[in-house]
Design a protein around this motif. Structure first.
Motif, PDB file in Angstrom:
ATOM      1  N   VAL A 107       0.868  -1.165   0.000  1.00 34.11           N
ATOM      2  CA  VAL A 107       0.000   0.000   0.000  1.00 34.11           C
ATOM      3  C   VAL A 107       0.908   1.219   0.000  1.00 34.11           C
ATOM      4  O   VAL A 107       1.744   1.386   0.886  1.00 34.11           O
ATOM      5  N   MET A 108       0.750   2.066  -1.032  1.00 36.57           N
ATOM      6  CA  MET A 108       1.589   3.254  -1.149  1.00 36.57           C
ATOM      7  C   MET A 108       0.749   4.496  -0.937  1.00 36.57           C
ATOM      8  O   MET A 108      -0.447   4.515  -1.228  1.00 36.57           O
ATOM      9  N   GLY A 109       1.408   5.523  -0.446  1.00 35.77           N
ATOM     10  CA  GLY A 109       0.741   6.802  -0.264  1.00 35.77           C
ATOM     11  C   GLY A 109       1.756   7.912  -0.353  1.00 35.77           C
ATOM     12  O   GLY A 109       2.959   7.685  -0.251  1.00 35.77           O
ATOM     13  N   GLY A 110       1.275   9.108  -0.553  1.00 33.71           N
ATOM     14  CA  GLY A 110       2.161  10.257  -0.618  1.00 33.71           C
ATOM     15  C   GLY A 110       1.461  11.476  -0.073  1.00 33.71           C
ATOM     16  O   GLY A 110       0.273  11.671  -0.327  1.00 33.71           O
ATOM     17  N   SER A 111       2.185  12.277   0.708  1.00 34.97           N
ATOM     18  CA  SER A 111       1.568  13.497   1.232  1.00 34.97           C
ATOM     19  C   SER A 111       2.628  14.471   1.713  1.00 34.97           C
ATOM     20  O   SER A 111       3.758  14.090   2.022  1.00 34.97           O
ATOM     21  N   ASP A 112       2.218  15.727   1.760  1.00 34.61           N
ATOM     22  CA  ASP A 112       3.065  16.755   2.341  1.00 34.61           C
ATOM     23  C   ASP A 112       2.691  16.913   3.811  1.00 34.61           C
ATOM     24  O   ASP A 112       1.888  16.150   4.336  1.00 34.61           O
ATOM     25  N   THR A 113       3.237  17.921   4.473  1.00 30.63           N
ATOM     26  CA  THR A 113       2.982  18.085   5.910  1.00 30.63           C
ATOM     27  C   THR A 113       1.532  18.435   6.205  1.00 30.63           C
ATOM     28  O   THR A 113       1.016  18.105   7.255  1.00 30.63           O
ATOM     29  N   ASP A 114       0.855  19.096   5.278  1.00 30.14           N
ATOM     30  CA  ASP A 114      -0.553  19.440   5.483  1.00 30.14           C
ATOM     31  C   ASP A 114      -1.472  18.276   5.165  1.00 30.14           C
ATOM     32  O   ASP A 114      -2.642  18.282   5.538  1.00 30.14           O
ATOM     33  N   GLY A 115      -0.966  17.284   4.447  1.00 29.93           N
ATOM     34  CA  GLY A 115      -1.786  16.166   4.028  1.00 29.93           C
ATOM     35  C   GLY A 115      -2.672  16.502   2.843  1.00 29.93           C
ATOM     36  O   GLY A 115      -3.585  15.768   2.510  1.00 29.93           O
ATOM     37  N   THR A 116      -2.389  17.646   2.187  1.00 24.80           N
ATOM     38  CA  THR A 116      -3.233  18.071   1.077  1.00 24.80           C
ATOM     39  C   THR A 116      -2.703  17.623  -0.284  1.00 24.80           C
ATOM     40  O   THR A 116      -3.479  17.226  -1.142  1.00 24.80           O
ATOM     41  N   ALA A 117      -1.421  17.698  -0.494  1.00 22.53           N
ATOM     42  CA  ALA A 117      -0.849  17.349  -1.797  1.00 22.53           C
ATOM     43  C   ALA A 117      -0.680  15.836  -1.914  1.00 22.53           C
ATOM     44  O   ALA A 117      -0.261  15.178  -0.970  1.00 22.53           O
TER      45      ALA A 117
END
Length: 176
Positions: A107-117
């Motif tokens: 399971v892959m995921g990606g996010s910035d510190t805000d969790g928006t991008a």
């Protein structure tokens, strides 16, 4: 000359293993296998996550290098649990790269510190659009909790790529 004597081996009617001995050995092998199997599966899942995280790091470095050399923008998006797309604009079709082993239940995921991008962009200079940006990989069972999570972190706007694991995969851990 010497006479050679023949050695005779005495055999008895009761040579071999009894049924009880064979059952005891079978039970012991079963117990050892039951103890070792979960550890072995956890090891394999960690190795699969490590391989996928290495593949992600390689894709990120290649995309950044390509953006700099060709003076174009490169957008990296997770398009599935085992694929990443590198394209020239957000939402556009691009080169799809297989990450890790096919069918490895990652399971892959990606996010910035805000969790928006959910995607990362390298501009024509190779500068990252968001930092820190975390691409995380874990096995779908996640039997070891945070310890089995592996990630690739773009730590600075200049695109420094670092591989990490466990609690370091939280984007807020990279905010100074």
């Amino acid at each position: 000359m010497r006479k050679l004597r023949r050695l005779t081996v005495k055999t008895s009617e009761s040579a071999g293993f009894t049924l009880i001995e064979l059952l005891v050995i079978t039970v012991l092998i079963g117990i050892i296998a039951a103890i070792a199997a979960p550890s072995w599966l956890a090891y394999l899942n960690r190795q699969r996550a490590n391989r996928a995280s290495g593949d992600i790091a390689q894709v990120l470095q290649q995309a950044q290098s390509d953006a700099q050399q060709k003076s174009v923008q490169r957008v990296i998006t997770i398009t599935g649990n085992d694929a990443i797309t590198v394209s020239s604009t957000s939402g556009a079709a691009g080169a799809v790269t297989q990450v890790g082993e096919s069918g490895s239940n990652l399971v892959m995921g990606g996010s910035d510190t805000d969790g928006t991008a959910t995607e990362l962009t390298f501009d024509y200079k190779g500068t990252a659009s968001a930092a820190p940006f975390v691409f995380s990989v874990t096995h779908e069972t996640n039997e070891l909790g945070d310890d089995s999570t592996r990630c690739v972190v773009v730590t600075t706007l200049l695109g420094n790529v670092v591989q990490a694991q466990g609690a370091e995969c939280n984007p807020s851990a990279w905010v100074e």
